[in-house]
Design a protein around this motif. Structure first.
Motif, PDB file in Angstrom:
ATOM      1  N   ALA A   1      93.760-106.600 -70.817  1.00  0.00           N
ATOM      2  CA  ALA A   1      94.211-105.235 -70.535  1.00  0.00           C
ATOM      3  C   ALA A   1      93.386-104.204 -71.292  1.00  0.00           C
ATOM      4  N   LEU A   2      93.025-104.507 -72.531  1.00  0.00           N
ATOM      5  CA  LEU A   2      92.205-103.587 -73.313  1.00  0.00           C
ATOM      6  C   LEU A   2      90.793-103.481 -72.739  1.00  0.00           C
ATOM      7  N   LEU A   3      90.204-104.622 -72.407  1.00  0.00           N
ATOM      8  CA  LEU A   3      88.850-104.596 -71.854  1.00  0.00           C
ATOM      9  C   LEU A   3      88.821-103.904 -70.492  1.00  0.00           C
ATOM     10  N   LYS A   4      89.824-104.178 -69.676  1.00  0.00           N
ATOM     11  CA  LYS A   4      89.898-103.531 -68.357  1.00  0.00           C
ATOM     12  C   LYS A   4      90.138-102.028 -68.518  1.00  0.00           C
ATOM     13  N   GLY A   5      91.019-101.656 -69.429  1.00  0.00           N
ATOM     14  CA  GLY A   5      91.285-100.239 -69.657  1.00  0.00           C
ATOM     15  C   GLY A   5      90.056 -99.475 -70.104  1.00  0.00           C
ATOM     16  N   HIS A   6      89.194-100.146 -70.871  1.00  0.00           N
ATOM     17  CA  HIS A   6      88.003 -99.466 -71.375  1.00  0.00           C
ATOM     18  C   HIS A   6      86.873 -99.431 -70.351  1.00  0.00           C
TER      19      HIS A   6
ATOM     20  N   ILE B   1      92.777 -95.092 -77.023  1.00  0.00           N
ATOM     21  CA  ILE B   1      92.536 -96.480 -76.656  1.00  0.00           C
ATOM     22  C   ILE B   1      93.345 -96.751 -75.392  1.00  0.00           C
ATOM     23  N   TYR B   2      92.690 -97.321 -74.381  1.00  0.00           N
ATOM     24  CA  TYR B   2      93.338 -97.520 -73.079  1.00  0.00           C
ATOM     25  C   TYR B   2      93.601 -98.996 -72.803  1.00  0.00           C
ATOM     26  N   LYS B   3      94.726 -99.231 -72.120  1.00  0.00           N
ATOM     27  CA  LYS B   3      95.050-100.574 -71.610  1.00  0.00           C
ATOM     28  C   LYS B   3      95.397-100.436 -70.135  1.00  0.00           C
ATOM     29  N   GLN B   4      94.929-101.390 -69.350  1.00  0.00           N
ATOM     30  CA  GLN B   4      95.278-101.420 -67.930  1.00  0.00           C
ATOM     31  C   GLN B   4      95.718-102.826 -67.577  1.00  0.00           C
TER      32      GLN B   4
ATOM     33  N   SER C   1      88.639-106.000 -81.346  1.00  0.00           N
ATOM     34  CA  SER C   1      89.267-107.315 -81.544  1.00  0.00           C
ATOM     35  C   SER C   1      89.309-108.090 -80.232  1.00  0.00           C
ATOM     36  N   ALA C   2      89.571-107.373 -79.144  1.00  0.00           N
ATOM     37  CA  ALA C   2      89.596-108.017 -77.831  1.00  0.00           C
ATOM     38  C   ALA C   2      88.222-108.556 -77.465  1.00  0.00           C
ATOM     39  N   MET C   3      87.169-107.794 -77.742  1.00  0.00           N
ATOM     40  CA  MET C   3      85.808-108.245 -77.447  1.00  0.00           C
ATOM     41  C   MET C   3      85.462-109.487 -78.265  1.00  0.00           C
TER      42      MET C   3
ATOM     43  N   SER D   1      97.314-106.067 -65.307  1.00  0.00           N
ATOM     44  CA  SER D   1      96.902-106.660 -64.028  1.00  0.00           C
ATOM     45  C   SER D   1      97.615-106.010 -62.852  1.00  0.00           C
ATOM     46  N   SER D   2      98.750-105.356 -63.126  1.00  0.00           N
ATOM     47  CA  SER D   2      99.460-104.648 -62.055  1.00  0.00           C
ATOM     48  C   SER D   2      98.936-103.231 -61.854  1.00  0.00           C
ATOM     49  N   GLY D   3      97.999-102.803 -62.709  1.00  0.00           N
ATOM     50  CA  GLY D   3      97.396-101.491 -62.569  1.00  0.00           C
ATOM     51  C   GLY D   3      97.996-100.419 -63.452  1.00  0.00           C
ATOM     52  N   ASP D   4      99.033-100.758 -64.213  1.00  0.00           N
ATOM     53  CA  ASP D   4      99.651 -99.774 -65.108  1.00  0.00           C
ATOM     54  C   ASP D   4      98.703 -99.441 -66.256  1.00  0.00           C
ATOM     55  N   VAL D   5      98.566 -98.152 -66.546  1.00  0.00           N
ATOM     56  CA  VAL D   5      97.665 -97.687 -67.601  1.00  0.00           C
ATOM     57  C   VAL D   5      98.470 -97.060 -68.726  1.00  0.00           C
TER      58      VAL D   5
END
Length: 753
Positions: free
Chosen positions: A539-544, A506-509, A401-403, A511-515
């Motif tokens: 956050a989803l795209l960065k986490g992946h 499913i990962y989220k990261q 969905s994020a993509m 902007s502060s770096g929290d995963v």
């Protein structure tokens, strides 16, 4: 001495395989495998006509009535056929009923079971060679304008000589002859070995649970975002709808387990000793066949074919839809923009995308969701239940969905720029101009970032898939009319390789770096993770892109092997691996043996497991496992063999040679058969779609830059589909120089069209 013989044999084999693939890499039409010819001549025409007459009523009742509907949430809502596909399914049903009647007549009262009749009484002679049924291919509305500068949303008129080629709702093509049990329609269920033809194939679940033990080994080179982008890409090229009945006027899957209620059921058997399902008393998994049609011009007896509900081109149909209501409902019809939603403040006025990183895909309320076949059921906040996108599977999992959201934001950014530059343009002109630019950038990312990782640069060059540099064009003489249809072996097997790469989580990261991580199975058909915070998209795209995908092999995470689309409170769901195996048998696609022979030549296969040709072909102990499952090498299902193959170090890439060949062949046809391909010179009205300078800007496009520009991400890997510990600031001068597209140049001279 024996060792020397083996070494010499292997060296000869490798050289011959390379020569065979070189031959297949040539740009050439795929043979017409819509029919297997009968060995015994012309069938009884009167028998065929009589069978067809009897089948009309049966087919209508099968589609419009019948036993209870399966409402299990394990069954994905995104498989809904649209209105045109529902009409098509009536043709396929009529064909199946007529073939069954013919089969019974030919059996003439013997004691064969239904399966044995299908296996022992081949009906290939009744599937006479002819054009595809007019209900599918001969759409009267496909009237083409030779001067039109933009694509049709439904994919029609790309090929001016064959206007319906690649059109949504038309049939897929095969690389090799079908392997239906009767040569026409029945799913493959028995061994192909002459001396073992009464031996059933292993259950699709047995193949899954034996080959894959859900071993979790991370890949060291690719990021999890590659699986998300691959899924997004696959949902552009193909959607093969499942058979559904009309239940109070709406499509619904038939109940196929624990007992069949439809002739289109093909439930997957589960052993009493299954390592997972036996704990829950599960004896079968629900499975309905894909919508089918025939090859007969009168919609009569013919080989069962599968349709593609999406357009066949790499045209961003996952963003824009494949025509009709599906495309219309996604547009704002103001300033060329696509509809978006604001999960947190639906009443506020639209601002620039940079100021509103929480814009998301458009949503519908519950009633509209249930009425609309082009939406994905997904629990959302504030009573909203589904998202709308060009492909109805956009809500299948949050990262997908994020993509989708990223590309909608990108379209609206381009549309804004065009509207500001060309105040006299109406909504349609702005929309189409933005769509053309976005599609070109999307095509470039697929061929510049995604495919080289899958196929390796050497195989990219072999199949002429490498992108050009600078201001160079692809000459018009390399455009090949008649190419472009989706290949069934790709959509049914090879294109599903990414299922092996899926992670448990499913990962989220932030902007502060929290995963944070959440189980994949708890978030299928649930977009909650994509709208729970202000920039979940980023956050989803960065986490992946900062987490590794799992290793490419025969292992698949238990999150989709045992818990696919499970109910929220249930401990189990479906099996994606088994579903892929069963879908291949449903579609009658060639076996792994057939496709390896097609790609690498006859010398690469042997009908005996004792042949040294099989040494070193598969990962680890996979050969031993595969031999325990299949009586003959000729029986191995394409998906099972393809994901078990060792990658070819000579070519690079993630996959073994068979899947690599199929995927390369698909994208070769996709590229060279597309009159609107972004790199072609003078193929649209005798003109190029972009100037050389504009092509140079398109070639600066990167997925990393889109994430920087359209989300709150501020640091990024240069190549987000690769795994890397190194990242750069989004506004790093060198990174900006490499990737910052000059959109003012890209939208220049639009008034000249």
């Amino acid at each position: 001495m024996d060792r020397l013989v083996v070494v010499l044999f292997c060296g000869l084999l490798a050289g011959t395989r390379a020569h065979a693939e070189l031959k297949q890499a040539r740009i050439a039409p795929v043979p017409d495998y819509t029919v297997n010819f009968a060995a015994n001549g012309i069938p009884d025409q009167q028998m065929m006509l009589s069978a067809l007459q009897i089948s009309y009523k049966d087919a209508y009742e099968e589609l419009n009535g019948g036993p209870p509907i399966n409402a299990s949430s394990m069954l994905p809502a995104f498989s809904k056929p649209n209105e045109e596909s529902m009409k098509t399914s009536l043709t396929g049903l009529r064909n199946s009923f007529a073939l069954e009647t013919t089969r019974n007549w030919l059996a003439n009262g013997n004691t064969l079971t239904t399966d044995e009749k299908g296996h022992c009484i081949p009906l290939a002679g009744f599937c006479k060679p002819s054009k595809v049924c007019p209900a599918i291919e001969a759409h009267p509305n496909a009237k083409c304008s030779k001067t039109k500068a933009f694509r049709n949303e439904d994919g029609s008129c790309n090929d001016l000589g064959v206007p319906n080629l690649g059109m949504a709702g038309t049939t897929q093509q095969r690389l090799v002859a079908n392997r239906y049990a009767d040569g026409c329609d029945l799913a493959r269920r028995y061994s192909l070995r002459e001396t073992s033809k009464c031996s059933p194939l292993p259950s699709a679940r047995a193949v899954s649970s034996t080959l894959s033990q859900s071993v979790r080994t991370a890949d060291k080179t690719i990021s999890l975002l590659l699986t998300t982008f691959g899924q997004f890409l696959d949902h552009d090229l193909t959607l093969t709808p499942m058979f559904m009945r009309k239940n109070y006027g709406k499509p619904a899957l038939p109940l196929c387990c624990p007992f069949h209620t439809s002739r289109e059921c093909l439930a997957i058997a589960v052993s009493d000793y299954d390592p997972f399902y036996s704990d829950y008393g599960v004896t079968c998994l629900n499975f309905a066949r894909s919508v089918g049609t025939t090859t007969d011009p009168a919609c009569g007896l013919g080989v069962r074919l599968q349709i593609n509900q999406n357009s066949h081109w790499l045209d961003g149909s996952n963003i824009y839809g494949s025509g009709g209501k599906e495309s219309t409902m996604l547009r704002k019809f103001d300033s060329g923009e696509m509809l978006i939603s604001y999960p947190y403040d639906a009443s506020r006025k639209r601002r620039s995308l940079k100021d509103t990183p929480d814009t998301f895909l458009p949503m519908q309320d519950d009633d509209a969701c249930q009425e609309n076949p082009h939406t994905t059921n997904a629990p959302c906040e504030d009573g909203q239940c589904c998202v709308m996108a060009g492909d109805p599977r956009a809500g299948e999992q949050p990262a997908l969905s994020a993509m989708h959201t990223l590309w909608i934001r990108h379209h609206n950014r381009i549309a804004d720029l065009i509207s500001e530059q060309y105040a006299d343009f109406d909504d349609e002109k702005v929309f189409q101009a933005a769509r053309r630019i976005v599609t070109a950038q999307y095509q470039h990312i697929v061929f510049n970032e995604f495919l080289p990782l899958i196929l390796g640069k050497r195989r990219m060059a072999l199949y002429e898939l490498s992108v050009l540099n600078g201001t160079h064009y692809l000459p018009a003489k390399q455009y090949h009319p008649g190419f472009g249809k989706v290949i069934l072996e790709y959509s049914t097997a090879a294109g599903r390789f990414g299922h092996s790469l899926l992670h448990d989580n499913i990962y989220k990261q932030s902007s502060s770096g929290d995963v944070s991580s959440d189980p994949l199975s708890d978030n299928l058909n649930n977009i909650g993770l994509a709208i729970s915070d202000s920039d979940d998209v980023g956050a989803l795209l960065k986490g992946h892109c900062t987490h590794a995908a799992l290793k490419m092999d025969q292992q698949i995470t238990g999150e989709v092997q045992n818990k696919l689309f499970k109910k929220p409170s249930a401990p189990y769901g479906g099996d994606l691996f088994a579903t892929n195996i069963q879908r291949g048998r449903d579609h009658g696609i060639g076996t792994y043996y057939d496709l390896r022979s097609y790609c690498l030549g006859d010398i690469s296969v042997d009908p005996s497991w004792d042949s040294p040709v099989w040494d070193g072909v598969f990962n680890g102990d996979s050969l031993k496992t595969i031999k325990s499952l299949y009586i003959s090498p000729m029986d191995v299902d394409l998906f099972a063999g393809g994901i078990s193959e060792k990658p070819d170090p000579e070519y690079g890439g993630l996959l073994g040679p068979t899947f690599s060949c199929i995927i390369a062949k698909q994208f070769q046809h996709t590229k060279f058969g597309d009159r609107f391909w972004y790199e072609f010179e003078n193929t649209v009205n005798g003109k190029s779609q972009f100037t050389g300078a504009q092509l140079a800007q398109i070639r600066k496009t990167s997925l990393a830059r889109l994430m920087c520009d359209l989300t709150a991400v501020d640091t990024i890997q240069r190549e987000v589909l690769k795994l890397s510990k190194e990242s750069v600031e989004c506004d790093d001068p060198d990174f900006m120089k490499e990737t910052d597209v000059n959109y003012a140049l890209l939208i220049k001279n639009l008034t000249e069209e």
